[in-house]
Design a protein around this motif. Structure first.
Motif, PDB file in Angstrom:
ATOM      1  N   ALA A  32       0.840  -1.200   0.000  1.00  0.00           N
ATOM      2  CA  ALA A  32       0.000   0.000   0.000  1.00  0.00           C
ATOM      3  C   ALA A  32       0.876   1.252   0.000  1.00  0.00           C
ATOM      4  O   ALA A  32       1.862   1.320   0.743  1.00  0.00           O
ATOM      5  N   PRO A  33       0.548   2.252  -0.814  1.00  0.00           N
ATOM      6  CA  PRO A  33       1.386   3.462  -0.868  1.00  0.00           C
ATOM      7  C   PRO A  33       1.246   4.295   0.403  1.00  0.00           C
ATOM      8  O   PRO A  33       0.215   4.231   1.098  1.00  0.00           O
ATOM      9  N   LEU A  34       2.269   5.066   0.716  1.00  0.00           N
ATOM     10  CA  LEU A  34       2.180   6.031   1.804  1.00  0.00           C
ATOM     11  C   LEU A  34       1.150   7.092   1.444  1.00  0.00           C
ATOM     12  O   LEU A  34       0.939   7.397   0.270  1.00  0.00           O
ATOM     13  N   VAL A  35       0.504   7.643   2.447  1.00  0.00           N
ATOM     14  CA  VAL A  35      -0.554   8.632   2.225  1.00  0.00           C
ATOM     15  C   VAL A  35       0.041  10.039   2.324  1.00  0.00           C
ATOM     16  O   VAL A  35       0.587  10.409   3.372  1.00  0.00           O
ATOM     17  N   PRO A  36      -0.027  10.832   1.260  1.00  0.00           N
ATOM     18  CA  PRO A  36       0.525  12.198   1.310  1.00  0.00           C
ATOM     19  C   PRO A  36      -0.114  13.016   2.434  1.00  0.00           C
ATOM     20  O   PRO A  36      -1.326  12.942   2.665  1.00  0.00           O
ATOM     21  N   GLY A  37       0.711  13.781   3.130  1.00  0.00           N
ATOM     22  CA  GLY A  37       0.207  14.694   4.147  1.00  0.00           C
ATOM     23  C   GLY A  37       0.028  14.088   5.515  1.00  0.00           C
ATOM     24  O   GLY A  37      -0.337  14.807   6.461  1.00  0.00           O
ATOM     25  N   MET A 118      10.048  -6.527  11.246  1.00  0.00           N
ATOM     26  CA  MET A 118       9.007  -5.540  11.002  1.00  0.00           C
ATOM     27  C   MET A 118       9.580  -4.122  11.081  1.00  0.00           C
ATOM     28  O   MET A 118       9.275  -3.270  10.241  1.00  0.00           O
ATOM     29  N   PHE A 119      10.433  -3.868  12.070  1.00  0.00           N
ATOM     30  CA  PHE A 119      11.033  -2.537  12.197  1.00  0.00           C
ATOM     31  C   PHE A 119      11.900  -2.218  10.977  1.00  0.00           C
ATOM     32  O   PHE A 119      11.851  -1.114  10.441  1.00  0.00           O
ATOM     33  N   GLY A 120      12.699  -3.198  10.570  1.00  0.00           N
ATOM     34  CA  GLY A 120      13.567  -2.975   9.414  1.00  0.00           C
ATOM     35  C   GLY A 120      12.783  -2.711   8.145  1.00  0.00           C
ATOM     36  O   GLY A 120      13.122  -1.826   7.359  1.00  0.00           O
ATOM     37  N   ARG A 121      11.712  -3.476   7.937  1.00  0.00           N
ATOM     38  CA  ARG A 121      10.901  -3.287   6.736  1.00  0.00           C
ATOM     39  C   ARG A 121      10.195  -1.936   6.766  1.00  0.00           C
ATOM     40  O   ARG A 121      10.013  -1.304   5.712  1.00  0.00           O
ATOM     41  N   LEU A 122       9.789  -1.495   7.958  1.00  0.00           N
ATOM     42  CA  LEU A 122       9.093  -0.214   8.032  1.00  0.00           C
ATOM     43  C   LEU A 122      10.053   0.952   7.759  1.00  0.00           C
ATOM     44  O   LEU A 122       9.675   1.928   7.102  1.00  0.00           O
ATOM     45  N   ILE A 123      11.283   0.866   8.256  1.00  0.00           N
ATOM     46  CA  ILE A 123      12.265   1.904   7.935  1.00  0.00           C
ATOM     47  C   ILE A 123      12.425   2.012   6.428  1.00  0.00           C
ATOM     48  O   ILE A 123      12.449   3.110   5.856  1.00  0.00           O
ATOM     49  N   LYS A 125      10.239   1.014   4.176  1.00  0.00           N
ATOM     50  CA  LYS A 125       8.967   1.425   3.577  1.00  0.00           C
ATOM     51  C   LYS A 125       8.784   2.939   3.600  1.00  0.00           C
ATOM     52  O   LYS A 125       8.277   3.529   2.630  1.00  0.00           O
ATOM     53  N   ILE A 126       9.186   3.575   4.678  1.00  0.00           N
ATOM     54  CA  ILE A 126       8.952   5.015   4.793  1.00  0.00           C
ATOM     55  C   ILE A 126      10.044   5.826   4.081  1.00  0.00           C
ATOM     56  O   ILE A 126      10.028   7.058   4.123  1.00  0.00           O
ATOM     57  N   GLY A 127      10.982   5.136   3.442  1.00  0.00           N
ATOM     58  CA  GLY A 127      12.001   5.833   2.676  1.00  0.00           C
ATOM     59  C   GLY A 127      13.075   6.478   3.518  1.00  0.00           C
ATOM     60  O   GLY A 127      13.665   7.490   3.112  1.00  0.00           O
ATOM     61  N   ALA A 128      13.357   5.888   4.686  1.00  0.00           N
ATOM     62  CA  ALA A 128      14.385   6.434   5.570  1.00  0.00           C
ATOM     63  C   ALA A 128      15.569   5.472   5.633  1.00  0.00           C
ATOM     64  O   ALA A 128      15.549   4.393   5.047  1.00  0.00           O
ATOM     65  N   ARG A 129      16.592   5.881   6.367  1.00  0.00           N
ATOM     66  CA  ARG A 129      17.749   5.025   6.611  1.00  0.00           C
ATOM     67  C   ARG A 129      17.842   4.735   8.099  1.00  0.00           C
ATOM     68  O   ARG A 129      17.503   5.589   8.923  1.00  0.00           O
ATOM     69  N   PRO A 130      18.295   3.551   8.479  1.00  0.00           N
ATOM     70  CA  PRO A 130      18.439   3.256   9.910  1.00  0.00           C
ATOM     71  C   PRO A 130      19.526   4.129  10.527  1.00  0.00           C
ATOM     72  O   PRO A 130      20.456   4.560   9.848  1.00  0.00           O
ATOM     73  N   PHE A 131      19.372   4.394  11.799  1.00  0.00           N
ATOM     74  CA  PHE A 131      20.397   5.131  12.542  1.00  0.00           C
ATOM     75  C   PHE A 131      21.357   4.132  13.182  1.00  0.00           C
ATOM     76  O   PHE A 131      20.960   3.033  13.576  1.00  0.00           O
ATOM     77  N   ASP A 173      -4.119   4.505  17.319  1.00  0.00           N
ATOM     78  CA  ASP A 173      -5.441   4.987  16.933  1.00  0.00           C
ATOM     79  C   ASP A 173      -5.409   6.426  16.440  1.00  0.00           C
ATOM     80  O   ASP A 173      -6.458   7.080  16.352  1.00  0.00           O
ATOM     81  N   GLU A 174      -4.226   6.929  16.112  1.00  0.00           N
ATOM     82  CA  GLU A 174      -4.060   8.319  15.675  1.00  0.00           C
ATOM     83  C   GLU A 174      -4.396   8.434  14.194  1.00  0.00           C
ATOM     84  O   GLU A 174      -3.666   7.947  13.328  1.00  0.00           O
ATOM     85  N   ASP A 175      -5.493   9.111  13.887  1.00  0.00           N
ATOM     86  CA  ASP A 175      -5.948   9.201  12.494  1.00  0.00           C
ATOM     87  C   ASP A 175      -4.962   9.928  11.592  1.00  0.00           C
ATOM     88  O   ASP A 175      -4.915   9.679  10.384  1.00  0.00           O
ATOM     89  N   GLY A 176      -4.166  10.830  12.154  1.00  0.00           N
ATOM     90  CA  GLY A 176      -3.259  11.614  11.330  1.00  0.00           C
ATOM     91  C   GLY A 176      -1.982  10.892  10.941  1.00  0.00           C
ATOM     92  O   GLY A 176      -1.144  11.464  10.237  1.00  0.00           O
ATOM     93  N   LEU A 177      -1.832   9.632  11.378  1.00  0.00           N
ATOM     94  CA  LEU A 177      -0.613   8.883  11.079  1.00  0.00           C
ATOM     95  C   LEU A 177      -0.770   8.030   9.827  1.00  0.00           C
ATOM     96  O   LEU A 177      -1.883   7.647   9.445  1.00  0.00           O
ATOM     97  N   GLN A 178       0.364   7.704   9.222  1.00  0.00           N
ATOM     98  CA  GLN A 178       0.372   6.777   8.096  1.00  0.00           C
ATOM     99  C   GLN A 178      -0.265   5.451   8.521  1.00  0.00           C
ATOM    100  O   GLN A 178       0.056   4.915   9.582  1.00  0.00           O
ATOM    101  N   PRO A 179      -1.163   4.894   7.708  1.00  0.00           N
ATOM    102  CA  PRO A 179      -1.821   3.626   8.079  1.00  0.00           C
ATOM    103  C   PRO A 179      -0.842   2.494   8.371  1.00  0.00           C
ATOM    104  O   PRO A 179      -1.070   1.693   9.284  1.00  0.00           O
ATOM    105  N   VAL A 180       0.263   2.412   7.630  1.00  0.00           N
ATOM    106  CA  VAL A 180       1.222   1.337   7.857  1.00  0.00           C
ATOM    107  C   VAL A 180       1.866   1.475   9.237  1.00  0.00           C
ATOM    108  O   VAL A 180       2.173   0.463   9.895  1.00  0.00           O
ATOM    109  N   VAL A 181       2.054   2.712   9.700  1.00  0.00           N
ATOM    110  CA  VAL A 181       2.624   2.936  11.026  1.00  0.00           C
ATOM    111  C   VAL A 181       1.620   2.526  12.101  1.00  0.00           C
ATOM    112  O   VAL A 181       1.969   1.852  13.086  1.00  0.00           O
TER     113      VAL A 181
END
Length: 295
Positions: A32-37, A118-123, A125-131, A173-181
């Motif tokens: 599923a694509p990330l949701v803009p905004g 799951m953490f690695g895949r989410l990093i 997915k969101i287009g970031a790099r691990p710290f 349950d935060e509506d303003g967050l990305q659904p995948v998060v």
């Protein structure tokens, strides 16, 4: 009696694992694509929230900052799950392989391995790099599993799990967050609830039966946790990756009273439990207060 209690607790948790466990490979829609905004963490969780620098950011900059902050939290979670798994494997190395206690330890190790994935895949997915950890911190975390046994294992497990759990319950349950998060947070909350229950049981049981020396040593050593957690949550590298002045952002974040309230809120449930069990010894509580986790 201790062995019987321990076996009964483990059996109950094993039954819970059968009823409610997840595999993020199939339980999260990675395509599923990330949701803009939409944010990657709630704005109010950001250590910069409400500071002059935060107020000067555009909505796009704030969302990018939340992306980097989430990548940092997931990286910290990955390190911690790794440490815990190593300590649990050492704990059961010579244990009875027919014991329910051993079986639940192995079940939790399996949970944590899936969480790390799951953490690695989410990093990714969101287009970031691990710290990465600073070399000094890395040296500490590499040695940590060798020292995590008995009461120390359970106390450190709670430090790594309970603080983030408080924030995750708010995020899922935060509506303003990305659904995948949100989906990841919900999965993690459900499975970590069992891990927290097991660690709390371990602390309570060990405090009844540990030697006075063990209680004193661990009760003093946990004071290290406050500064260590503070430094994992906030560091200039997060802000530099978000395109900000890292040193100035770090200064404002560390001086931010709102950030301190968020930390106090995250630690409050665990603080009350540790106080009820009389775990704090020496200057441990004062060190957590100096790190901003106790008012």
């Amino acid at each position: 009696m201790t062995d019987i209690e321990r076996e009964l607790t483990a059996e109950r948790l094993l039954n819970g694992s059968v009823r409610r466990s997840y595999d993020s490979s199939v339980d999260i829609d990675w395509d599923a694509p990330l949701v803009p905004g939409k944010y990657f963490l709630p704005p109010e969780i950001s250590p910069l929230y409400g500071t002059p620098m935060w107020n000067a950011l555009t909505p796009t900059q704030r969302i990018e900052l939340s992306r980097q902050e989430l990548a940092n939290l997931l990286s910290v979670g990955h390190w911690f799950e790794n440490i815990l798994n190593q300590a649990l494997l050492r704990m059961i190395f010579a244990a009875d392989p027919t014991s329910k206690y051993t079986h639940y330890a192995l079940t939790e190790i399996g949970d944590e391995c899936r969480h790390m994935l799951m953490f690695g895949r989410l990093i990714e997915k969101i287009g970031a790099r691990p710290f990465r950890q600073h070399p000094v911190q890395l040296a500490f975390t590499k040695l940590a599993p060798l020292r995590m046994h008995g009461l120390q294992l359970w106390v450190w497990a709670l430090i790594g799990e309970e603080i983030f759990d408080v924030w995750q319950r708010r995020m899922m349950d935060e509506d303003g967050l990305q659904p995948v998060v949100r989906r990841m947070m919900r999965i993690h909350v459900v499975e970590e609830a069992r891990h927290i229950q097991w660690a709390r049981d371990g602390v309570a049981r060990r405090m009844r039966h540990a030697s006075r020396l063990e209680r004193e040593l661990v009760g003093r050593a946990i004071g290290i946790g406050g500064p260590f957690m503070r430094d994992q949550l906030v560091h200039p590298g997060i802000y530099r990756r978000a395109g900000l002045d890292g040193d100035e952002a770090y200064r404002q974040a560390m001086a931010n009273p709102h950030h301190k309230r968020v930390k106090v809120e995250g630690f409050d449930r665990l603080r009350r439990f540790l106080e009820d069990q009389d775990v704090f010894r020496g200057k441990a509580r004062e060190r957590w207060r100096a790190a901003g986790f106790i008012e």
